[in-house]
Each structure stands twice: as C-alpha cells, then as structure tokens.
Design an enzyme around this catalytic site. Sequence first.
Site, PDB file in Angstrom:
ATOM      1  N   HIS B  77      45.100 -26.225  99.253  1.00  0.00           N
ATOM      2  CA  HIS B  77      44.903 -24.851  99.733  1.00  0.00           C
ATOM      3  C   HIS B  77      46.075 -24.442 100.638  1.00  0.00           C
ATOM      4  O   HIS B  77      46.680 -23.390 100.441  1.00  0.00           O
ATOM      5  CB  HIS B  77      43.580 -24.737 100.497  1.00  0.00           C
ATOM      6  CG  HIS B  77      43.451 -23.484 101.312  1.00  0.00           C
ATOM      7  ND1 HIS B  77      43.168 -22.263 100.743  1.00  0.00           N
ATOM      8  CD2 HIS B  77      43.594 -23.253 102.640  1.00  0.00           C
ATOM      9  CE1 HIS B  77      43.132 -21.335 101.701  1.00  0.00           C
ATOM     10  NE2 HIS B  77      43.381 -21.912 102.860  1.00  0.00           N
ATOM     11  N   ASP B 106      71.376  -3.616  91.499  1.00  0.00           N
ATOM     12  CA  ASP B 106      70.632  -4.862  91.260  1.00  0.00           C
ATOM     13  C   ASP B 106      70.977  -5.822  92.377  1.00  0.00           C
ATOM     14  O   ASP B 106      71.703  -5.478  93.310  1.00  0.00           O
ATOM     15  CB  ASP B 106      70.986  -5.465  89.890  1.00  0.00           C
ATOM     16  CG  ASP B 106      69.838  -6.334  89.344  1.00  0.00           C
ATOM     17  OD1 ASP B 106      69.288  -7.146  90.119  1.00  0.00           O
ATOM     18  OD2 ASP B 106      69.477  -6.183  88.162  1.00  0.00           O
ATOM     19  N   TRP B 142      48.958 -30.401 104.077  1.00  0.00           N
ATOM     20  CA  TRP B 142      50.216 -29.753 103.672  1.00  0.00           C
ATOM     21  C   TRP B 142      51.373 -30.302 104.464  1.00  0.00           C
ATOM     22  O   TRP B 142      52.515 -30.105 104.111  1.00  0.00           O
ATOM     23  CB  TRP B 142      50.111 -28.227 103.815  1.00  0.00           C
ATOM     24  CG  TRP B 142      50.394 -27.697 105.188  1.00  0.00           C
ATOM     25  CD1 TRP B 142      49.519 -27.616 106.226  1.00  0.00           C
ATOM     26  CD2 TRP B 142      51.646 -27.171 105.666  1.00  0.00           C
ATOM     27  NE1 TRP B 142      50.144 -27.072 107.324  1.00  0.00           N
ATOM     28  CE2 TRP B 142      51.454 -26.785 107.008  1.00  0.00           C
ATOM     29  CE3 TRP B 142      52.909 -26.979 105.092  1.00  0.00           C
ATOM     30  CZ2 TRP B 142      52.461 -26.235 107.796  1.00  0.00           C
ATOM     31  CZ3 TRP B 142      53.922 -26.426 105.882  1.00  0.00           C
ATOM     32  CH2 TRP B 142      53.680 -26.062 107.213  1.00  0.00           C
ATOM     33  N   SER B 170      64.151 -23.009  94.356  1.00  0.00           N
ATOM     34  CA  SER B 170      63.879 -21.618  94.027  1.00  0.00           C
ATOM     35  C   SER B 170      64.084 -20.727  95.247  1.00  0.00           C
ATOM     36  O   SER B 170      64.782 -19.704  95.190  1.00  0.00           O
ATOM     37  CB  SER B 170      62.447 -21.501  93.510  1.00  0.00           C
ATOM     38  OG  SER B 170      61.972 -20.191  93.644  1.00  0.00           O
ATOM     39  N   SER B 171      63.497 -21.119  96.377  1.00  0.00           N
ATOM     40  CA  SER B 171      63.626 -20.298  97.587  1.00  0.00           C
ATOM     41  C   SER B 171      65.059 -20.235  98.074  1.00  0.00           C
ATOM     42  O   SER B 171      65.522 -19.204  98.553  1.00  0.00           O
ATOM     43  CB  SER B 171      62.766 -20.879  98.717  1.00  0.00           C
ATOM     44  OG  SER B 171      61.432 -20.569  98.513  1.00  0.00           O
ATOM     45  N   HIS B 254      58.257 -25.067 111.566  1.00  0.00           N
ATOM     46  CA  HIS B 254      58.039 -23.928 112.446  1.00  0.00           C
ATOM     47  C   HIS B 254      58.786 -22.680 112.005  1.00  0.00           C
ATOM     48  O   HIS B 254      58.181 -21.620 111.888  1.00  0.00           O
ATOM     49  CB  HIS B 254      58.299 -24.219 113.920  1.00  0.00           C
ATOM     50  CG  HIS B 254      57.922 -23.013 114.712  1.00  0.00           C
ATOM     51  ND1 HIS B 254      56.638 -22.742 115.085  1.00  0.00           N
ATOM     52  CD2 HIS B 254      58.638 -21.920 115.037  1.00  0.00           C
ATOM     53  CE1 HIS B 254      56.577 -21.559 115.635  1.00  0.00           C
ATOM     54  NE2 HIS B 254      57.779 -21.026 115.627  1.00  0.00           N
ATOM     55  N   GLU B 256      59.501 -21.922 109.144  1.00  0.00           N
ATOM     56  CA  GLU B 256      58.761 -21.487 107.964  1.00  0.00           C
ATOM     57  C   GLU B 256      57.665 -20.478 108.349  1.00  0.00           C
ATOM     58  O   GLU B 256      57.383 -19.541 107.613  1.00  0.00           O
ATOM     59  CB  GLU B 256      58.135 -22.710 107.271  1.00  0.00           C
ATOM     60  CG  GLU B 256      57.239 -22.395 106.086  1.00  0.00           C
ATOM     61  CD  GLU B 256      58.004 -22.171 104.798  1.00  0.00           C
ATOM     62  OE1 GLU B 256      59.248 -22.049 104.864  1.00  0.00           O
ATOM     63  OE2 GLU B 256      57.366 -22.115 103.734  1.00  0.00           O
ATOM     64  N   TYR B 258      57.862 -18.313 110.635  1.00  0.00           N
ATOM     65  CA  TYR B 258      58.496 -17.004 110.820  1.00  0.00           C
ATOM     66  C   TYR B 258      59.018 -16.461 109.512  1.00  0.00           C
ATOM     67  O   TYR B 258      59.096 -15.248 109.321  1.00  0.00           O
ATOM     68  CB  TYR B 258      59.560 -17.085 111.915  1.00  0.00           C
ATOM     69  CG  TYR B 258      58.857 -17.247 113.228  1.00  0.00           C
ATOM     70  CD1 TYR B 258      58.347 -16.129 113.869  1.00  0.00           C
ATOM     71  CD2 TYR B 258      58.569 -18.498 113.744  1.00  0.00           C
ATOM     72  CE1 TYR B 258      57.601 -16.257 115.026  1.00  0.00           C
ATOM     73  CE2 TYR B 258      57.834 -18.634 114.888  1.00  0.00           C
ATOM     74  CZ  TYR B 258      57.351 -17.518 115.530  1.00  0.00           C
ATOM     75  OH  TYR B 258      56.607 -17.652 116.657  1.00  0.00           O
ATOM     76  N   SER B 269      56.774  -2.275 109.865  1.00  0.00           N
ATOM     77  CA  SER B 269      57.749  -1.347 110.446  1.00  0.00           C
ATOM     78  C   SER B 269      58.112  -0.223 109.480  1.00  0.00           C
ATOM     79  O   SER B 269      58.640   0.805 109.903  1.00  0.00           O
ATOM     80  CB  SER B 269      59.020  -2.096 110.849  1.00  0.00           C
ATOM     81  OG  SER B 269      58.718  -3.118 111.757  1.00  0.00           O
ATOM     82  N   HIS B 303      56.502 -28.059 119.484  1.00  0.00           N
ATOM     83  CA  HIS B 303      55.167 -27.659 119.928  1.00  0.00           C
ATOM     84  C   HIS B 303      54.093 -28.076 118.924  1.00  0.00           C
ATOM     85  O   HIS B 303      52.919 -27.941 119.209  1.00  0.00           O
ATOM     86  CB  HIS B 303      55.091 -26.165 120.276  1.00  0.00           C
ATOM     87  CG  HIS B 303      55.289 -25.232 119.129  1.00  0.00           C
ATOM     88  ND1 HIS B 303      55.805 -23.981 119.288  1.00  0.00           N
ATOM     89  CD2 HIS B 303      55.035 -25.353 117.810  1.00  0.00           C
ATOM     90  CE1 HIS B 303      55.858 -23.376 118.120  1.00  0.00           C
ATOM     91  NE2 HIS B 303      55.393 -24.188 117.213  1.00  0.00           N
ATOM     92  N   HIS B 304      54.514 -28.580 117.762  1.00  0.00           N
ATOM     93  CA  HIS B 304      53.537 -29.156 116.830  1.00  0.00           C
ATOM     94  C   HIS B 304      53.329 -30.634 117.110  1.00  0.00           C
ATOM     95  O   HIS B 304      52.573 -31.301 116.404  1.00  0.00           O
ATOM     96  CB  HIS B 304      54.006 -28.971 115.391  1.00  0.00           C
ATOM     97  CG  HIS B 304      54.142 -27.526 115.002  1.00  0.00           C
ATOM     98  ND1 HIS B 304      53.122 -26.830 114.429  1.00  0.00           N
ATOM     99  CD2 HIS B 304      55.151 -26.654 115.157  1.00  0.00           C
ATOM    100  CE1 HIS B 304      53.513 -25.577 114.219  1.00  0.00           C
ATOM    101  NE2 HIS B 304      54.736 -25.443 114.657  1.00  0.00           N
ATOM    102  N   THR B 329      58.095 -10.714 120.178  1.00  0.00           N
ATOM    103  CA  THR B 329      56.939 -10.359 119.352  1.00  0.00           C
ATOM    104  C   THR B 329      56.170  -9.207 119.989  1.00  0.00           C
ATOM    105  O   THR B 329      55.791  -8.242 119.320  1.00  0.00           O
ATOM    106  CB  THR B 329      56.016 -11.578 119.176  1.00  0.00           C
ATOM    107  OG1 THR B 329      56.808 -12.682 118.741  1.00  0.00           O
ATOM    108  CG2 THR B 329      54.941 -11.304 118.159  1.00  0.00           C
ATOM    109  N   LYS B 332      57.818  -5.846 119.470  1.00  0.00           N
ATOM    110  CA  LYS B 332      57.501  -5.217 118.180  1.00  0.00           C
ATOM    111  C   LYS B 332      56.149  -4.513 118.251  1.00  0.00           C
ATOM    112  O   LYS B 332      56.010  -3.358 117.842  1.00  0.00           O
ATOM    113  CB  LYS B 332      57.443  -6.271 117.078  1.00  0.00           C
ATOM    114  CG  LYS B 332      58.780  -6.716 116.546  1.00  0.00           C
ATOM    115  CD  LYS B 332      58.530  -7.741 115.451  1.00  0.00           C
ATOM    116  CE  LYS B 332      59.808  -8.432 115.032  1.00  0.00           C
ATOM    117  NZ  LYS B 332      60.717  -7.570 114.289  1.00  0.00           N
ATOM    118  N   ARG B 451      40.060 -30.611 112.697  1.00  0.00           N
ATOM    119  CA  ARG B 451      40.289 -30.028 111.376  1.00  0.00           C
ATOM    120  C   ARG B 451      40.290 -31.150 110.340  1.00  0.00           C
ATOM    121  O   ARG B 451      40.285 -32.332 110.686  1.00  0.00           O
ATOM    122  CB  ARG B 451      41.622 -29.280 111.363  1.00  0.00           C
ATOM    123  CG  ARG B 451      42.805 -30.194 111.536  1.00  0.00           C
ATOM    124  CD  ARG B 451      44.070 -29.454 111.900  1.00  0.00           C
ATOM    125  NE  ARG B 451      44.623 -28.728 110.771  1.00  0.00           N
ATOM    126  CZ  ARG B 451      45.913 -28.347 110.691  1.00  0.00           C
ATOM    127  NH1 ARG B 451      46.750 -28.640 111.679  1.00  0.00           N
ATOM    128  NH2 ARG B 451      46.352 -27.691 109.663  1.00  0.00           N
TER     129      ARG B 451
HETATM  130 CU   LIG Z   1      55.338 -23.725 115.289  1.00  0.00          CU
END
Ligand SMILES: [Cu+2]
Lengths: 310, 544
Positions: B77, B106, B142, B170-171, B254, B256, B258, B269, B303-304, B329, B332, B451
């Site tokens: 998931h 293009d 994950w 791909s990315s 991390h 990722e 953002y 926006s 921080h993880h 943040t 915004k 979790r």
């Molecule tokens: Cu993070």
Amino acid sequence: MGSTILLAASGLTPVTADSPNAERIEDLYWVLCAIAGLVLLSVAVPLVLFVFRYRSRGRDRTIEGPQIHGATRLELAWTLVPIGLLVIALAFTFYKLPGITLEAQAGERELEIRVEGRQFYWQYEYPNGAIAIDKLRAPANTLVKLVITAPDSDVQHSYWVPGLGGKFDAIPGETNDTSFKAKVGVYKGQCAEFCGTQHAAMLAEIEVIPVDEFDSWLEQEAEAQEAGDSDLGEEEFLGACTKCHGPQGEGLVGPGLSSASVSDAENVAQIVRNGRGRMPAVGEEWDDRQMDALTSYLRKRFAEEGQSGG
Amino acid sequence: MAARTEPPPYPVPWTQGRVAGWVATVDHKRIGVLYIITSLVFFLAGGVMALLMRTQLATPDTDFITRDSYNQLFTMHGTTMIFLVVVPIFAGFANYLVPLMIGARDMAFPRLNALSYWLFLLGGIVLLGSFFAEEGAARSGWTAYPPFSAYASGNGQDLWIVGLHILSISSLTGAINFIATIHNMRTAGMSWMRLPLFVWAIEIYAALLVIVLPALTAGLTMLLLDRTGWTNFFIPDEGGSSLLYQHVFWFFGHPEVYVMILPAMGIISEVIPVFSRKPIFGYKAIAFSTVAIGFYSLLVWGHHMFTVGLPFGLQIWFMLASLTIAVPTGVKIFNWIATTWRGNLIFDTAMLWALGFIGVFTIGGLSGIFLAIFPFDWQVHDTYFIVAHLHYVLFGGSMFGIFAGLYYWWPKMFGRRLGERLGKWHFWLTLVGFNLAFFPQHFLGLLGMPRRVYTYRDDDLWTAYNLVSTAGSYVMGLGILAFVANVVWSRKHGERVGHDPWLADTLEWYATSPPPPHNFDKVPYVTSARPLRDLRRRMAEQDS
Ligand SMILES: [Cu+2]
Ligand SMILES: [Cu+2]
C-alpha cells in the site's frame, strides 16, 4: 455519564506518564498542543471567515476582486511570528531536556538491566545474571537503566513502554539506553519497529514492585535459575515459542508441539539454537542453563498433557 | 455520372491509429494523460489494499486476512501510493501542463519522455505482479529496513527492489526532461518571475529527484546484493551496518516527501487565485518558499531516526533544521489565505479541494512540528500518530491537491468538465471520511498503538478509535467511488467547454480544449505572470 466523558477525555492525551522522563515529555506535549492550537486558529479563523464573507453569492465570474499582489509587511509578519513560536517551543524543549534524559544523582542507586529484542520476544538480563522473558520486574522509585540491543543475528526491534518514557531501537550490533523511575504498578508496552510475522505479538510488560520485595525476589530467582528449579522454562516457552507454536503449543505459524516432538532434549536444543526450515534460531545465544530450563519444562508440560489429553 | 472523382483515401500512418496513437505517441499531452490514468488505476489498487487492512483492524483479533498478507498489504500500500500514484501522477500533470504553461510545443526530449512513461508502467507491473511471487509480495514495509529485508525469504523483496529500480530510472529521466524543458523552452517574455507557480514547483520537484534518487538506487542495489549473499553492507552478523541503510534511505526518503507535496502546493497556487478572481498574494514569497523548502528538505533526514541513538548534537541539528521548514510552509499557507481576502470566491469543486487542502494540510504540518521535537518523537515514532501525520500530508496534502488539479484541468485535457454534483459528493464524502479515518489515529498513537501491526490488544479506547477509523475509511471509499462515477459520467455527459472555462491566468488556457498536437499556432508575448488575463483585457479594450 461523567465517567464516559472522563474516559473520552483521557483518550485524547498520551498514556498516563508514570516516570519523570515520561512526565516531562507529556509537559512538552501540552506546550506543543498550545502552540499548534494557536497556529491552527490563526489559519482556520481567517479561512472560514473569508470563505463565508467573500463567497461569490451569484456574482459573475468576470467580476474580479481588488488586484492586490502582496504586502511586504504581512510577509514579514507571518515569517517572524512563526519563528517566534518555534523559538518558544525550542526553549521549552531545551528546558525540559535534562529531565527527559534521566541521569543518576551522585550516590543514587542505579539498576542496570540489559534488554535484548529477538524475534519475537524480549530477553532481560539482571546484573546478577538472572534472566527474564517479556515481563520485567523492577524496583519502585529506583533509577532503572535499560541497555537495549539485539543479537547480531537478529533483526531490528524497538523497546517501548509508553507510560515510562520514549522508545529506543534494539538494533543488532548497536546499543541504546534509556532510564525510568516509577511507582509500584504494571506498565504495558510492545515492540514498535516492524520485525516480522509476529511483530504484533511482541508485547512487553514492566511490573514495578517495592524495593525490598524486588531485592529478595531477584536473589531467589538467580539462585533458582542456577539450581534449575525456577519458572524460567515456562517464561521461555510463553515468550519465545507460543507466538509461533500457539498459546498452548497447538500450532499457529509453526506446527503443533507434542510430547513426540519435544521429548528429545538434544533435538529441541538443536532446533532452538540453529533454527530449522522457516523457524528462526530463536535461542541462538542461549546458555545451557536457559536451554535446560526450556527442555525440562517442555518435557514435563507435554508429557502431562499427553496423559490428561489421552 | 459526372466526372466527380473521390480522392483516394489518404493513408493514415499506423502511428495515428486508435490504439497505436497512444502506444507510439511522443506527444507530451498524450503521455501526460497516460501517466494520470495509469496512476489513478494504481490509486484504486492501493485504496483496495487500505480497505482490506482497515477491515482487518476494525476490531481486535480479527481473522479477516492472515498476518503475512497484512504485512504484504501495508508494504505494498505504501509503496504503491508513493511510487505508483503520487510521484508519477505529478509527472503526468507536469508532462501535460509544463510545455503548455511555458508556451512550448512539447517537452525538450519527447522520446525520452515516452520512455519514462513506459518504464513507469513496467515498474508498476513488476511491483504489483510481485503479489504472485513465491511467498507473495515484499513484507518489510515501504522503508524495507535491513536486516529484516535482507533476510526475508521468497522473491517478493527482490521484485520490489527491481520494481523500484525501474521506477527510479523512469522518474530520473522524467526529471531531467522537466528541467531541460523549463530552462530552455520558455516562450518569449516568460522570465523566471513570470513562471506559473506550478512550474516553479515542478522545477524543484525535478531537482530534488535528480539529487536524491541516486541515493535510493545505491541503497537498494546494496540491499539486493546483500540478499544474494555476495555482500554484507547492511548485515550486522557479518560486520555490516543496518543503520547505514537508514541514512541512505532517508536521505532519499525525506526529500521524497517534498517531491510529493511541492507540486500539490503548486496546484493550489494556481487554483486559489483563479477561483478567488484575484492575483496570487505574494508570488515571490511563494516561489522562494518552494526553493527554500526544497533546500532544507535535503538536511533533515535524521528526523526519521530519532530513536536509533544518534549522537545528541545530531538530534538537535535535525530538530532545528526540521522546524525551519515550518516557516516557508507557513508562508505559503498564509499567502493562500490572503489571496482569498476580498475575492469573488467561486466554489467549483476544484476550489473546494484547494480550500480543503489548506485545512487538512495545516493539521498535518502541525503534527509534523510535534515530530520534529525529538524527545516527543521518542514517544510517538513508529506509532499510529505517524500514520495519522503522514496521511494528513500525503492524502490531505498531495491527494487533495491532485483532486483540485484534476477538476481544474480536466476540461483542458478532455474538452469536458467533470460533473459538479458528483464532484461535490466526491469532495464532502472524502473530506468527512478522511478526518474520521485519520484524526483518531493520532490518539491511538498517543495511547501506545504501534504501526504495522495486524492486530492489537483489546482495550476500550483502542477498539473504539480503530472502529471509527475503519468506518471513516469506508466513507472515503464511497467518495472515491463518486469520483470514478464522475469520470465515467463526464465522458458522455460532461459539459463541453471552450478553451478557457474558468477565466484563468496561465497560457494553457490559450490553447483549445484539448489542445492540438502542436499546442499553439502562435503564443502571445508574455508580459506578466498572468498572460491570459492580460490578453482578455487587451481584447476587451479593443472591443470598447
Ligand atoms: Cu522527513
Ligand atoms: Cu517488532
């Protein structure tokens, strides 16, 4: 009625903190809640107000609002005010920090217990060599330092008893430590880092008892384990085996155990030390005292059951 | 008969056939649509996985699915929603919109662009196909922490790694393409300070991917090698370090986050000013805050890892850096709210999603502040508090932004609007269901529920919160069904619209809906960040 409200209210807070470090983390929680609440209001109130006040009310799409492109003072305000709030949060954190990382005062008694996370049980070792599984006993109002690790061959776990403070990972090849100092009571926790099939069953419990009761228990327990007439075998079976072999050894992730499969102590020790097929080496580092406790318990238990069940 | 002769039928090249026209296309718009539709299909698959899990957790000791299935489901998931839904659907939006918004014909490398899409589809098939591997799909989360992921038996974990490798390529190619396009193909007058804010977001999205994906690739390659038994990078038993993997993974992981939220913020926006009938408040502040968030996101991965026992100084550094991100943040959010001030607010469904985004994303951002304070994180790390937080930012943030974007740009892509009535059902059901499902999870975490558990102990509050959460997830499911119904309904019945139904500001609305293959016959000279409004005003002046 009153009690249900109380119950609901108590559910909105962390588990009741019962150790100074956990209490200070809870204080932090409330300060953060206050700051977050303030910010949330400063977002939600104007948002709801503007949505209501400036809704179109059937005005045509072509009608534009005033062409305002920004305001430097406002930008400064909503940059600086949040910085101020964060500084407050930080200042409070640093103020509480020393109390959260509990240290022994000079001359204070400190009990150091080794905690090892293993698939899927916790093994504790007291300074005098006594062993316990999953359920730890600790003296009241005494600084207890937990040295948390995992055997090199195991995977990562995380030891957490929420009422007594934060969690720390049990990582193969690394050690972490944390301390608590609690009143008499029973505190529940469980493994917080995913470690495999039965991660959810990897529960922990700390029973805090009065100091003198603890001291005499610990001494007796160590002697009993030395002599081979303690309950260690049963603890090992419940903690290390039932999570896969079922609460009664009737089979779950692994096959059911029977007097046939456990009567040969050599064979069981072999399996438990080295694993077999899908069964991990759950007791890879067990010493003979531990292994003997297990095998004699298993023999007794399943022999008895064989009789009564027959 | 007179001498009127039919011209011989003009041979249509095979590449323009009904099916081949999509398979062989290098048109950024078709590739964008392929990306979006494929991601939405994966989104439904990921949603079904979530509902299976919530059903299992509705009450304690449920035997709805087995432990191992549960572990596969939470792994897949998360992986699906991140790598097959949010990241690629933004690639889809960016593909469709960036060339149109900057007035280009293009992307810079159309063929590379097609390759990106087909690799994405292949990666998705490999990942989801891994359910059929020996012992099923990967089951280590994950994040795939070793040593567990290195020891896990079966081939699911290997396919997971290979799938992620394919998706990373791909990315990466996609990101390089976006950067090249944005830097080189802007139309005359489109300076950086006139660039639509969505394009700013994609610029940073792409830059972050280019910087951090190689780290993921390196980490996963080492993990794959460890699994074969040839190496022991992450295997403590052989002298490796499993913590090393966590550093590598979160250096990618991390940013990722953002990568998954900045484009959604870009969409917000765009949507808020158009439906407020006002210019965006603080264009520069929003653009620079995007850059600032991107930059700081590279400095906070620790921080993880507050519970692994990092040195104290490092924990303090990661706390400070993480808190810093709250400031841009907040900038915004306050600018969006200021944009609505004194506007003529039109609550079409796109606007509802955008306003909903501000509300729920703010909650997710604020719980993030709790997590950045490391002593507090020691309590809630790896609990349902985190699950709540990440869904507030990834569903309440990214997905709300995606839905805003879909309702906003759907008429451009397909020539028809999505229905407003079903759209409102979609929005309200999802909003209510979402908060029911995830708000109680904060409390579950505070109460001690970790979790990634297939069951939990029977405790009044735990059971009650879990039940509410499951009920909420079903309501969300109904909301998503309303969306699917809307898509199907709109194909025939959606209102046909002209090139600019919302009276918008940016160049994509200058083209027809949908635009021709070459996008524009000519592009107006751009003199501000709102070229289309300028054009409308010039035409109105000429008329009068
Ligand atoms: Cu993070
Ligand atoms: Cu665990």
